[in-house]
Design an enzyme around this catalytic site. Structure first.
Site, PDB file in Angstrom:
ATOM      1  N   SER A 169      -2.130  17.826 -15.224  1.00  0.00           N
ATOM      2  CA  SER A 169      -2.131  19.387 -15.139  1.00  0.00           C
ATOM      3  C   SER A 169      -1.346  19.861 -16.586  1.00  0.00           C
ATOM      4  O   SER A 169      -1.570  21.169 -16.985  1.00  0.00           O
ATOM      5  CB  SER A 169      -1.107  19.913 -14.052  1.00  0.00           C
ATOM      6  N   SER A 175      -1.678  27.653 -13.415  1.00  0.00           N
ATOM      7  CA  SER A 175      -0.754  28.443 -14.664  1.00  0.00           C
ATOM      8  C   SER A 175       0.204  29.595 -13.571  1.00  0.00           C
ATOM      9  O   SER A 175       1.231  29.628 -13.785  1.00  0.00           O
ATOM     10  CB  SER A 175      -1.616  28.922 -15.736  1.00  0.00           C
ATOM     11  N   ASN A 193      -4.153  19.824 -19.198  1.00  0.00           N
ATOM     12  CA  ASN A 193      -5.130  20.607 -19.271  1.00  0.00           C
ATOM     13  C   ASN A 193      -5.327  21.916 -18.354  1.00  0.00           C
ATOM     14  O   ASN A 193      -6.191  22.660 -18.668  1.00  0.00           O
ATOM     15  CB  ASN A 193      -6.391  19.815 -18.440  1.00  0.00           C
ATOM     16  N   TYR A 194      -4.390  22.237 -17.567  1.00  0.00           N
ATOM     17  CA  TYR A 194      -4.401  23.244 -16.615  1.00  0.00           C
ATOM     18  C   TYR A 194      -3.357  24.268 -16.929  1.00  0.00           C
ATOM     19  O   TYR A 194      -3.493  25.524 -16.649  1.00  0.00           O
ATOM     20  CB  TYR A 194      -4.450  22.663 -15.307  1.00  0.00           C
ATOM     21  N   MET A 195      -2.077  23.615 -16.991  1.00  0.00           N
ATOM     22  CA  MET A 195      -0.928  24.657 -17.010  1.00  0.00           C
ATOM     23  C   MET A 195      -0.770  25.393 -18.485  1.00  0.00           C
ATOM     24  O   MET A 195      -0.672  24.466 -19.370  1.00  0.00           O
ATOM     25  CB  MET A 195       0.247  24.126 -16.625  1.00  0.00           C
TER      26      MET A 195
END
EC number: 5.6.2.1
Length: 706
Positions: A661, A533, A664-666
């Site tokens: 991404s 992020s 799940n991640y950003m």
């Protein structure tokens, strides 16, 4: 919110040599969504034995007692670093005891002339840890994953099973002779035959496991003894003929098939949770087949057997009607009413029988939205602690204690390279690697060049057996320490072998225990969300700051800027993919379009020159004004610019998976705020699925800052 230096516990003080005399912690079953791929090596395990392995979640009445027992007690420094998770504690225990004996001996010698030094009350390490416990630091975060009541009423229709296998009767050849097969044998052989044009048949692991599956179903006395003499061509040709039949179906026939399928699935797609209607994630039980897996999975090619209702546990409300078992002659294995979990059904994974597959609500459900928000807020909270953590691990790199230096190096890699922590694997699991389970031969120390860069080459199988191959520049202290760790074991008694652990004095459990002393609920995986992020936010900010009038930039160019930032995050998180099969063909088509457009622009330029001289005529022989030709030329040049950009982006992203991404991640609020601030349609960045999943983030302000 900011971290307080008086309450934080420095790495140098917290990290101690681990000692253990207790039993290893029980391993929790993995949570696998029902749509995750799997297969089986437990065909010969009796159903009753498999059912006995299935966990029985705690009842609502037991939730309060479970919560009490799960609270972490206030632990001393020694207790925090005890345990047997790494399997190396016995050696460390001996080293620690020897060290204590030496210190005691030295103290006795110096005791006569030494003066006791007064220590301020409450300033010791134990006191700090007690204060952390009192303030909630170091305690396990209690989230909605089976520790509190999640719903009052729950109604659903269970799961949908695949139809039984229908034999086609086409005979394969063995040594040029037709062979009779039972339906069970034909099912396995057909599954293999249908893989004919895939890359899986080029993978020795897949072929070996598939042949073992064939031998198991054929039996010892069958005429088929060698895979080399098998000819699956008749079955393959039958398969192609069936595909062609489907292609030749009329539009009405295809519509009828789709309507019948939708009608059969309709009742499974939604459930009722309290007063709201929620969409169910994947309600289908996977059909049997040859397991494919991801990456270079060691179990690829194994036979994924059929799952029957007796293996399925249904979780539903007490006042709800238990769904009727859709398979005639069968019944559900267990029906329970656990209000502390959010899954609707579960069963043992046919491949890894100790793992469970769950049917959850869809990604756009309220449960998932709350979970996602909590995840990203936890990552945002790490901003307040990250500088303290970094300061402590940089200090730990200079420690005289080898275990402290190992932990400091591991935390550096988790933070700076976004490596997963990595937990130890059992013998029957895929030998994947993370930061704490790196082996000596996974790391190559490159020579320091004239530029003074200290680079290390990492090469190992990461999560889902996806290869992680990366040359990374690291801090000089990390480089020298890791090189030292690769030479000798933690006790210094022998040289390390290539298969030995690089960090042999600690484990991922130790790292996560340490993280909890900084921030409640902090673990290694939070760093991946944080770094993904913060990297996206930084790159988007740099791109927009570089241009004063960024909002006026064409949407396609802004989309390309976002994709480039997304690509850097994907590379950081090792979200790789192989080049898509259709990439070359797609690029050829783009190049053909580009060539034609270049010719069109060239022709329009010539027409414009003639029009300015009053010599250009249209097809009817009428003179055409220069302004009209100029308009056409400008439009063609704009199309050419877009097409060139599209080709460049497509080629640039061919080996990178951007979706993982994003999903799940950003933090989605970074993307949504950027789109709002710079007048970019969110539909250009998020597909329909992501728009639905992140509905909770759509109201964020353009000024949102991660």
């Amino acid at each position: 919110m900011s971290s307080s230096s008086s309450e934080e516990v420095p790495l140098a003080k917290l990290v101690a040599a681990r000692s253990s005399d207790g039993p290893p912690a029980a391993k929790k079953p993995k949570v696998i969504p029902a749509n995750a791929d799997s297969d089986s090596d437990s065909d010969d395990v009796p159903l009753a034995a498999r059912m006995a392995k299935m966990p029985v979640p705690a009842s609502p009445q037991a939730a309060s007692s479970t919560k009490k027992s799960s609270k972490l007690s206030k632990k001393s420094l020694k207790q925090i670093h005890s345990g047997t998770s790494s399997g190396r504690s016995e050696k460390l225990k001996k080293i620690k005891q020897q060290k204590i004996k030496k210190e005691r001996k030295a103290n006795k010698v110096a005791k006569a002339g030494a003066k006791p030094t007064a220590r301020k009350a409450g300033s010791g390490i134990k006191s700090k840890i007690k204060r952390n416990a009192a303030n909630g630091k170091g305690k396990k975060a209690v989230e909605g994953n089976g520790k509190k009541v999640m719903w009052t009423t729950l109604h659903h229709h269970g799961v949908l099973f695949p139809p039984e296998y229908t034999p086609h009767g086409v005979k394969m050849l063995y040594d040029n002779k037709a062979v009779d097969l039972t339906p069970a044998q034909e099912e396995v052989m057909t599954a293999y035959a249908m893989m004919r044009e895939t890359d899986y048949l080029k993978k020795p692991t897949f072929v070996k496991n598939a042949w073992n599956a064939m031998k198991a179903v054929l039996g010892k006395n069958h005429v088929i003894k060698s895979l080399d003499k098998c000819d699956f061509t008749p079955i393959w040709e039958w398969h192609l003929a069936e595909k062609e039949k489907k292609k030749q179906m009329t539009k009405e026939e295809k519509k009828k098939v789709k309507e019948d399928k939708d009608a059969a699935e309709a009742k499974y797609k939604f459930c009722q949770v309290d007063d709201r209607r929620e969409q169910v994630g994947n309600f289908r039980v996977e059909p049997p087949g040859l397991f494919r897996g991801r990456g270079e999975h060691p179990k690829m090619g194994m036979w994924k057997r059929r799952v029957y209702p007796e293996e399925v546990t249904i979780n539903i409300g007490e006042d709800a009607e238990v769904p009727k078992c859709p398979v005639p002659g069968h019944r559900w294995g267990r029906v329970q009413h656990d209000h502390t979990v959010t899954w609707l059904a579960c069963w043992n994974d046919p491949i890894n029988v100790r793992d469970l597959k769950y049917v959850f609500l869809a990604a756009n459900s309220q449960f998932k939205a709350e979970s996602d928000l909590a995840k990203y807020e936890k990552a945002r909270k790490l901003k307040d602690y990250i500088e303290k953590i970094r300061k402590d691990y940089m200090k730990g790199l200079k420690s005289k204690d080898k275990v402290k230096r190992q932990m400091a190096c591991a935390i550096y890699l988790i933070d700076r390279l976004a490596l997963r922590a990595g937990h130890e694997k059992d013998e029957d699991e895929a030998d994947t690697v993370g930061c704490c389970t790196l082996k000596v031969d996974n790391v190559e120390f490159l020579d320091v060049g004239d530029d003074g860069k200290h680079e290390v080459k990492f090469d190992f199988l990461g999560k889902d057996s996806i290869r992680y191959e990366n040359v990374a520049e690291i801090h000089e202290l990390v480089y020298s320490n890791m090189k030292d760790f690769s030479l000798k074991t933690i006790d210094g008694k022998r040289a390390k072998r290539p298969e030995d652990l690089l960090f042999d004095g600690m484990s991922a459990t130790d790292i996560n225990q340490l993280f909890k002393c900084y921030m409640p609920g902090l673990s290694a995986k939070v760093f991946r969300t944080y770094n993904a992020s913060i990297t996206l936010a930084k790159l988007l900010r740099e791109q927009t700051d570089a241009q004063q009038r960024y909002s006026g930039k064409p949407v396609e160019e802004k989309k390309a800027d976002y994709d480039r930032a997304n690509k850097e995050v994907a590379i950081l998180c090792n979200h790789q993919r192989s080049v898509p099969k259709g990439h070359a063909g797609s690029m050829d088509k783009l190049n053909e379009k580009l060539k034609a457009l270049v010719e069109e622009v060239k022709g329009l330029k010539d027409d414009f020159k003639k029009a300015k001289a009053g010599e250009h005529k249209d097809a009817k022989g009428k003179f055409v004004a220069a302004e009209k030709v100029k308009t056409k030329l400008d439009r063609a040049q704009e199309r050419l610019k877009k097409l060139k950009l599209q080709r460049a982006v497509k080629e640039d992203l061919k080996t990178v998976a951007l979706g993982t991404s994003k999903i799940n991640y950003m933090d989605p609020r970074i993307t949504i705020a950027w789109c709002k601030a710079f007048e970019t349609p969110i539909e250009k960045i998020f597909n329909k699925s992501l728009l639905s999943k992140f509905h909770w983030a759509m109201t964020c302000e353009p000024t949102f800052s991660f």
